[in-house]
Design a protein around this motif. Structure first.
Motif, PDB file in Angstrom:
ATOM      1  N   ARG A   1       0.815  -1.205   0.000  1.00 24.81           N
ATOM      2  CA  ARG A   1       0.000   0.000   0.000  1.00 24.81           C
ATOM      3  C   ARG A   1       0.855   1.265   0.000  1.00 24.81           C
ATOM      4  NH1 ARG A   1      -5.102   0.891   3.916  1.00 24.81           N
ATOM      5  NH2 ARG A   1      -6.001   2.575   2.710  1.00 24.81           N
ATOM      6  N   PHE A   2       1.966   1.220   0.725  1.00 22.41           N
ATOM      7  CA  PHE A   2       2.805   2.403   0.878  1.00 22.41           C
ATOM      8  C   PHE A   2       4.173   2.196   0.245  1.00 22.41           C
ATOM      9  CE2 PHE A   2      -0.061   2.410   4.572  1.00 22.41           C
ATOM     10  CZ  PHE A   2      -0.721   3.601   4.326  1.00 22.41           C
ATOM     11  N   ALA A   3       4.757   3.308  -0.173  1.00 25.70           N
ATOM     12  CA  ALA A   3       6.096   3.283  -0.738  1.00 25.70           C
ATOM     13  C   ALA A   3       7.130   3.290   0.390  1.00 25.70           C
ATOM     14  CB  ALA A   3       6.302   4.487  -1.649  1.00 25.70           C
ATOM     15  N   ARG A   4       8.318   2.870   0.061  1.00 29.44           N
ATOM     16  CA  ARG A   4       9.459   2.897   0.981  1.00 29.44           C
ATOM     17  C   ARG A   4      10.547   3.751   0.358  1.00 29.44           C
ATOM     18  NH1 ARG A   4      10.048  -3.407   2.846  1.00 29.44           N
ATOM     19  NH2 ARG A   4       7.867  -3.709   3.368  1.00 29.44           N
ATOM     20  N   SER A   5      11.510   4.131   1.151  1.00 36.83           N
ATOM     21  CA  SER A   5      12.611   4.928   0.614  1.00 36.83           C
ATOM     22  C   SER A   5      13.941   4.408   1.141  1.00 36.83           C
ATOM     23  CB  SER A   5      12.440   6.406   0.957  1.00 36.83           C
ATOM     24  OG  SER A   5      12.482   6.582   2.351  1.00 36.83           O
ATOM     25  N   VAL A   6      14.974   4.634   0.343  1.00 38.57           N
ATOM     26  CA  VAL A   6      16.339   4.257   0.697  1.00 38.57           C
ATOM     27  C   VAL A   6      17.216   5.470   0.442  1.00 38.57           C
ATOM     28  CG1 VAL A   6      18.265   2.706   0.220  1.00 38.57           C
ATOM     29  CG2 VAL A   6      15.925   1.869  -0.007  1.00 38.57           C
ATOM     30  N   LEU A   7      17.940   5.902   1.469  1.00 34.65           N
ATOM     31  CA  LEU A   7      18.883   7.006   1.334  1.00 34.65           C
ATOM     32  C   LEU A   7      20.209   6.445   0.850  1.00 34.65           C
ATOM     33  CD1 LEU A   7      19.651  10.012   1.963  1.00 34.65           C
ATOM     34  CD2 LEU A   7      20.502   9.130   4.141  1.00 34.65           C
ATOM     35  N   ILE A   8      20.756   7.045  -0.211  1.00 38.72           N
ATOM     36  CA  ILE A   8      22.047   6.604  -0.743  1.00 38.72           C
ATOM     37  C   ILE A   8      22.924   7.834  -0.907  1.00 38.72           C
ATOM     38  CG2 ILE A   8      23.237   5.401  -2.607  1.00 38.72           C
ATOM     39  CD1 ILE A   8      20.530   4.057  -3.264  1.00 38.72           C
ATOM     40  N   VAL A   9      24.062   7.831  -0.224  1.00 39.03           N
ATOM     41  CA  VAL A   9      25.047   8.910  -0.336  1.00 39.03           C
ATOM     42  C   VAL A   9      26.330   8.315  -0.925  1.00 39.03           C
ATOM     43  CG1 VAL A   9      24.083  10.402   1.452  1.00 39.03           C
ATOM     44  CG2 VAL A   9      25.688   8.629   2.087  1.00 39.03           C
ATOM     45  N   PRO A  10      27.215   9.161  -1.470  1.00 39.75           N
ATOM     46  CA  PRO A  10      28.377   8.649  -2.201  1.00 39.75           C
ATOM     47  C   PRO A  10      29.291   7.697  -1.436  1.00 39.75           C
ATOM     48  CG  PRO A  10      28.109  10.968  -2.655  1.00 39.75           C
ATOM     49  CD  PRO A  10      27.122  10.621  -1.587  1.00 39.75           C
ATOM     50  N   ASP A  11      29.407   7.838  -0.110  1.00 39.06           N
ATOM     51  CA  ASP A  11      30.334   6.949   0.575  1.00 39.06           C
ATOM     52  C   ASP A  11      29.739   5.578   0.919  1.00 39.06           C
ATOM     53  OD1 ASP A  11      28.692   7.843   2.638  1.00 39.06           O
ATOM     54  OD2 ASP A  11      30.336   8.112   4.063  1.00 39.06           O
ATOM     55  N   MET A  12      28.544   5.283   0.403  1.00 39.02           N
ATOM     56  CA  MET A  12      27.939   3.969   0.617  1.00 39.02           C
ATOM     57  C   MET A  12      28.345   2.946  -0.432  1.00 39.02           C
ATOM     58  SD  MET A  12      24.067   4.711   1.776  1.00 39.02           S
ATOM     59  CE  MET A  12      23.692   5.392   3.366  1.00 39.02           C
ATOM     60  N   LEU A  13      28.923   3.419  -1.556  1.00 34.93           N
ATOM     61  CA  LEU A  13      29.307   2.502  -2.617  1.00 34.93           C
ATOM     62  C   LEU A  13      30.396   3.133  -3.463  1.00 34.93           C
ATOM     63  CD1 LEU A  13      26.764   2.828  -5.411  1.00 34.93           C
ATOM     64  CD2 LEU A  13      26.020   3.338  -3.140  1.00 34.93           C
ATOM     65  N   PRO A  14      31.092   2.339  -4.259  1.00 38.83           N
ATOM     66  CA  PRO A  14      32.154   2.884  -5.111  1.00 38.83           C
ATOM     67  C   PRO A  14      31.618   3.951  -6.068  1.00 38.83           C
ATOM     68  CG  PRO A  14      32.293   0.497  -5.040  1.00 38.83           C
ATOM     69  CD  PRO A  14      31.014   0.877  -4.356  1.00 38.83           C
ATOM     70  N   ALA A  15      32.478   4.892  -6.431  1.00 37.52           N
ATOM     71  CA  ALA A  15      32.071   6.034  -7.253  1.00 37.52           C
ATOM     72  C   ALA A  15      31.440   5.601  -8.579  1.00 37.52           C
ATOM     73  CB  ALA A  15      33.270   6.944  -7.508  1.00 37.52           C
TER      74      ALA A  15
END
Length: 155
Positions: free
Chosen positions: A115-129
């Motif tokens: 029923r509802f959407a979810r969200s994921v915060l992703i910033v540059p230091d979470m994965l390789p460039a």
């Protein structure tokens, strides 16, 4: 035109997100201290803010716990497969509310039959460039049909 290959990335813990949560907590707590409320109410609200910050630091910044998204795979049709900390995998669709910038990406998605959407915060230091760049390009330009709206460059 062929579809872009899917992007499959593992999200690592983030110092940037941890610092941002800490700063937001201190600033919000400081504002609460300046309000002319009864001390008991102020203490209860500050305790709630600290509890929220501890939960967000654990789940979002440190990527620990069953509710944290540890890995995402996104195909060119903006289909997403998210794997959580407890090992479960949920399939869904990326929503148009997703925000993609050079320094932060908020991935908004709706699991199938949810029923509802979810969200994921992703910033540059979470994965390789390179992975962060490929993810942003796919999220910005990987729309497969007119129902998803025009790509960001045509808005």
């Amino acid at each position: 035109m062929s579809d872009a290959p899917p992007v499959d990335v593992a999200l690592a813990p983030s110092r940037t997100a941890l610092v941002a949560i800490g700063v937001a907590t201190v600033v919000t707590g400081s504002v609460m201290l300046t309000l002319p409320w009864p001390p008991l109410a102020t203490a209860a609200i500050i305790a709630t803010i600290i509890g929220w910050a501890a939960d967000r630091a654990r789940v979002v910044a440190l990527r620990r716990g069953a509710r944290s998204v540890r890995r995402v795979e996104i195909s060119a049709g903006l289909r997403i497969r998210a794997r959580f900390g407890d090992g479960t995998t949920v399939v869904g669709r990326v929503e148009p509310a997703t925000c993609v910038t050079w320094w932060i990406t908020t991935l908004v998605w709706r699991p199938e039959d949810a029923r509802f959407a979810r969200s994921v915060l992703i910033v540059p230091d979470m994965l390789p460039a390179d992975d962060f760049r490929r993810l942003r390009v796919l999220l910005r330009y990987g729309r497969s049909d007119a129902a998803q709206g025009a790509p960001a460059s045509h808005a």
